[in-house]
Write a protein that holds these residues in place. Sequence first.
Motif, PDB file in Angstrom:
ATOM      1  N   ILE A 165      51.905  35.660  45.664  1.00 14.72           N
ATOM      2  CA  ILE A 165      52.995  37.166  46.347  1.00 14.72           C
ATOM      3  C   ILE A 165      53.163  37.145  47.148  1.00 14.72           C
ATOM      4  CG2 ILE A 165      51.952  39.800  47.157  1.00 14.72           C
ATOM      5  CD1 ILE A 165      49.936  39.282  45.056  1.00 14.72           C
ATOM      6  N   ASN A 166      54.857  37.139  46.859  1.00 13.69           N
ATOM      7  CA  ASN A 166      55.766  36.339  48.129  1.00 13.69           C
ATOM      8  C   ASN A 166      56.449  38.084  48.364  1.00 13.69           C
ATOM      9  OD1 ASN A 166      57.720  35.344  50.005  1.00 13.69           O
ATOM     10  ND2 ASN A 166      58.079  34.068  47.906  1.00 13.69           N
ATOM     11  N   TYR A 167      57.333  38.037  50.008  1.00 15.18           N
ATOM     12  CA  TYR A 167      57.758  39.742  50.183  1.00 15.18           C
ATOM     13  C   TYR A 167      58.802  39.262  50.107  1.00 15.18           C
ATOM     14  CZ  TYR A 167      58.618  43.153  53.676  1.00 15.18           C
ATOM     15  OH  TYR A 167      59.042  43.625  54.543  1.00 15.18           O
ATOM     16  N   ASP A 168      59.650  39.860  49.856  1.00 16.99           N
ATOM     17  CA  ASP A 168      61.415  40.573  50.500  1.00 16.99           C
ATOM     18  C   ASP A 168      61.351  40.687  51.331  1.00 16.99           C
ATOM     19  OD1 ASP A 168      63.653  40.708  50.121  1.00 16.99           O
ATOM     20  OD2 ASP A 168      63.838  41.343  48.172  1.00 16.99           O
ATOM     21  N   ALA A 169      61.947  40.502  52.689  1.00 21.46           N
ATOM     22  CA  ALA A 169      61.983  41.985  53.848  1.00 21.46           C
ATOM     23  C   ALA A 169      63.276  42.769  53.674  1.00 21.46           C
ATOM     24  CB  ALA A 169      62.487  41.121  54.943  1.00 21.46           C
ATOM     25  N   SER A 170      64.558  42.391  52.443  1.00 20.46           N
ATOM     26  CA  SER A 170      65.148  42.765  52.842  1.00 20.46           C
ATOM     27  C   SER A 170      65.213  44.187  51.440  1.00 20.46           C
ATOM     28  CB  SER A 170      66.566  42.040  52.073  1.00 20.46           C
ATOM     29  OG  SER A 170      66.334  41.960  50.163  1.00 20.46           O
ATOM     30  N   THR A 171      64.531  44.596  51.080  1.00 18.55           N
ATOM     31  CA  THR A 171      63.883  45.120  50.011  1.00 18.55           C
ATOM     32  C   THR A 171      62.494  45.458  50.115  1.00 18.55           C
ATOM     33  OG1 THR A 171      63.021  43.976  48.739  1.00 18.55           O
ATOM     34  CG2 THR A 171      65.321  44.764  48.248  1.00 18.55           C
ATOM     35  N   ASP A 172      61.928  44.838  51.433  1.00 16.65           N
ATOM     36  CA  ASP A 172      60.627  45.755  51.820  1.00 16.65           C
ATOM     37  C   ASP A 172      59.472  46.208  50.494  1.00 16.65           C
ATOM     38  OD1 ASP A 172      58.132  46.395  53.097  1.00 16.65           O
ATOM     39  OD2 ASP A 172      58.548  48.602  53.164  1.00 16.65           O
ATOM     40  N   GLU A 173      60.132  44.816  49.791  1.00 17.67           N
ATOM     41  CA  GLU A 173      59.269  44.802  48.922  1.00 17.67           C
ATOM     42  C   GLU A 173      58.341  43.429  47.841  1.00 17.67           C
ATOM     43  OE1 GLU A 173      61.777  46.934  44.971  1.00 17.67           O
ATOM     44  OE2 GLU A 173      62.111  45.095  45.588  1.00 17.67           O
ATOM     45  N   HIS A 174      56.845  44.251  47.644  1.00 18.88           N
ATOM     46  CA  HIS A 174      55.825  42.327  47.393  1.00 18.88           C
ATOM     47  C   HIS A 174      56.852  41.927  45.788  1.00 18.88           C
ATOM     48  CE1 HIS A 174      54.006  42.252  51.319  1.00 18.88           C
ATOM     49  NE2 HIS A 174      54.693  43.810  51.538  1.00 18.88           N
ATOM     50  N   LEU A 175      56.133  40.873  45.754  1.00 19.91           N
ATOM     51  CA  LEU A 175      56.086  40.360  44.208  1.00 19.91           C
ATOM     52  C   LEU A 175      55.271  39.195  43.931  1.00 19.91           C
ATOM     53  CD1 LEU A 175      59.664  39.584  45.973  1.00 19.91           C
ATOM     54  CD2 LEU A 175      60.488  40.357  43.711  1.00 19.91           C
ATOM     55  N   VAL A 176      55.011  39.392  42.872  1.00 21.01           N
ATOM     56  CA  VAL A 176      54.159  38.856  41.774  1.00 21.01           C
ATOM     57  C   VAL A 176      54.632  37.217  40.985  1.00 21.01           C
ATOM     58  CG1 VAL A 176      52.910  40.503  40.120  1.00 21.01           C
ATOM     59  CG2 VAL A 176      52.017  38.277  41.064  1.00 21.01           C
ATOM     60  N   LYS A 177      54.308  36.211  41.042  1.00 22.51           N
ATOM     61  CA  LYS A 177      54.858  34.980  40.335  1.00 22.51           C
ATOM     62  C   LYS A 177      53.473  34.134  39.546  1.00 22.51           C
ATOM     63  CE  LYS A 177      56.616  31.217  42.204  1.00 22.51           C
ATOM     64  NZ  LYS A 177      58.750  30.422  42.044  1.00 22.51           N
ATOM     65  N   ASP A 178      53.424  34.350  38.169  1.00 28.42           N
ATOM     66  CA  ASP A 178      52.611  33.632  37.933  1.00 28.42           C
ATOM     67  C   ASP A 178      52.866  31.954  37.891  1.00 28.42           C
ATOM     68  OD1 ASP A 178      50.028  33.533  35.448  1.00 28.42           O
ATOM     69  OD2 ASP A 178      51.002  31.755  35.193  1.00 28.42           O
ATOM     70  N   LEU A 179      51.966  31.088  38.426  1.00 27.26           N
ATOM     71  CA  LEU A 179      52.454  29.959  38.847  1.00 27.26           C
ATOM     72  C   LEU A 179      51.612  29.137  37.694  1.00 27.26           C
ATOM     73  CD1 LEU A 179      51.143  29.261  42.534  1.00 27.26           C
ATOM     74  CD2 LEU A 179      52.835  29.585  41.844  1.00 27.26           C
ATOM     75  N   GLY A 180      52.384  28.852  36.140  1.00 26.42           N
ATOM     76  CA  GLY A 180      51.406  28.568  35.277  1.00 26.42           C
ATOM     77  C   GLY A 180      50.398  28.268  34.340  1.00 26.42           C
ATOM     78  N   SER A 181      49.542  29.574  35.138  1.00 23.40           N
ATOM     79  CA  SER A 181      47.722  29.306  34.807  1.00 23.40           C
ATOM     80  C   SER A 181      48.070  29.975  33.616  1.00 23.40           C
ATOM     81  CB  SER A 181      47.646  30.870  35.788  1.00 23.40           C
ATOM     82  OG  SER A 181      48.356  31.940  35.128  1.00 23.40           O
ATOM     83  N   LEU A 182      47.085  28.812  33.290  1.00 23.29           N
ATOM     84  CA  LEU A 182      46.203  28.926  31.135  1.00 23.29           C
ATOM     85  C   LEU A 182      45.754  29.891  31.024  1.00 23.29           C
ATOM     86  CD1 LEU A 182      45.185  27.020  29.488  1.00 23.29           C
ATOM     87  CD2 LEU A 182      43.465  27.420  30.207  1.00 23.29           C
ATOM     88  N   ASN A 183      45.599  31.004  32.000  1.00 20.99           N
ATOM     89  CA  ASN A 183      44.777  32.960  30.837  1.00 20.99           C
ATOM     90  C   ASN A 183      45.949  33.886  31.609  1.00 20.99           C
ATOM     91  OD1 ASN A 183      42.011  31.594  29.633  1.00 20.99           O
ATOM     92  ND2 ASN A 183      41.518  31.159  32.158  1.00 20.99           N
ATOM     93  N   GLY A 184      46.853  33.377  33.030  1.00 22.91           N
ATOM     94  CA  GLY A 184      47.972  34.088  32.968  1.00 22.91           C
ATOM     95  C   GLY A 184      47.715  35.654  34.159  1.00 22.91           C
ATOM     96  N   THR A 185      48.659  36.571  34.230  1.00 25.04           N
ATOM     97  CA  THR A 185      48.906  36.594  35.218  1.00 25.04           C
ATOM     98  C   THR A 185      49.374  38.719  35.297  1.00 25.04           C
ATOM     99  OG1 THR A 185      49.200  35.251  36.700  1.00 25.04           O
ATOM    100  CG2 THR A 185      50.107  38.016  37.275  1.00 25.04           C
ATOM    101  N   PHE A 186      48.204  39.509  34.497  1.00 21.24           N
ATOM    102  CA  PHE A 186      48.638  40.506  34.174  1.00 21.24           C
ATOM    103  C   PHE A 186      49.026  41.954  35.050  1.00 21.24           C
ATOM    104  CE2 PHE A 186      46.437  38.059  31.451  1.00 21.24           C
ATOM    105  CZ  PHE A 186      46.654  38.371  30.837  1.00 21.24           C
ATOM    106  N   VAL A 187      50.315  42.868  34.488  1.00 21.67           N
ATOM    107  CA  VAL A 187      51.032  43.792  35.445  1.00 21.67           C
ATOM    108  C   VAL A 187      50.733  45.196  34.577  1.00 21.67           C
ATOM    109  CG1 VAL A 187      52.737  44.869  36.962  1.00 21.67           C
ATOM    110  CG2 VAL A 187      52.444  42.120  37.030  1.00 21.67           C
ATOM    111  N   ASN A 188      50.364  45.661  34.954  1.00 25.54           N
ATOM    112  CA  ASN A 188      49.613  46.907  33.324  1.00 25.54           C
ATOM    113  C   ASN A 188      49.302  46.572  32.276  1.00 25.54           C
ATOM    114  OD1 ASN A 188      50.602  48.477  36.156  1.00 25.54           O
ATOM    115  ND2 ASN A 188      52.369  48.715  35.476  1.00 25.54           N
ATOM    116  N   ASP A 189      47.987  45.394  32.093  1.00 28.06           N
ATOM    117  CA  ASP A 189      47.946  44.998  31.008  1.00 28.06           C
ATOM    118  C   ASP A 189      48.980  44.524  29.761  1.00 28.06           C
ATOM    119  OD1 ASP A 189      45.514  46.108  31.096  1.00 28.06           O
ATOM    120  OD2 ASP A 189      45.681  47.741  30.537  1.00 28.06           O
ATOM    121  N   VAL A 190      50.180  44.304  31.052  1.00 24.40           N
ATOM    122  CA  VAL A 190      50.630  42.833  30.065  1.00 24.40           C
ATOM    123  C   VAL A 190      50.684  41.694  30.782  1.00 24.40           C
ATOM    124  CG1 VAL A 190      53.774  42.808  29.651  1.00 24.40           C
ATOM    125  CG2 VAL A 190      52.562  45.419  29.696  1.00 24.40           C
ATOM    126  N   ARG A 191      51.211  40.732  30.460  1.00 21.28           N
ATOM    127  CA  ARG A 191      50.978  38.985  30.682  1.00 21.28           C
ATOM    128  C   ARG A 191      52.794  38.901  31.239  1.00 21.28           C
ATOM    129  NH1 ARG A 191      47.560  33.716  28.300  1.00 21.28           N
ATOM    130  NH2 ARG A 191      48.965  32.243  29.997  1.00 21.28           N
TER     131      ARG A 191
END
Length: 127
Positions: A47-73
């Motif tokens: 989870i990274n931070y963008d200071a220009s927008t004050d937003e946090h962003l998530v990135k899956d690192l190629g995991s086996l079972n995935g990362t889900f946002v609102n039940d969407v991989r």
Amino acid sequence: SMSLTSWFLVSSGGTRHRLPREMIFVGRDDCELMLQSRSVDKQHAVINYDASTDEHLVKDLGSLNGTFVNDVRIPEQTYITLKLEDKLRFGYDTNLFTVVQGEMRVPEEALKHEKFTIQLQLSQKSS
């Protein structure tokens, strides 16, 4: 004391994890956000931070079972912006994290420390 607006991940059990204004790792091993499920990779996502927008962003690192946002991989190695009330799940971990924004009380002594000073400057810039 002063009040700072911060982003948090709240787990299903009600535990609040404050999202710092920097990159953190999510996973089973030696990560800032540690999850016990065997379906979670040692280093699963960031989870990274963008200071220009004050937003946090998530990135899956190629995991086996995935990362889900609102039940969407989400696609791997792609940053996805986290929005208020988004639900976040890593692999098949039982924790469903909700993205919330809240006030954090900062004692005066803490404001003397560099990290809080930097965060204050950032939050003043954006307001």
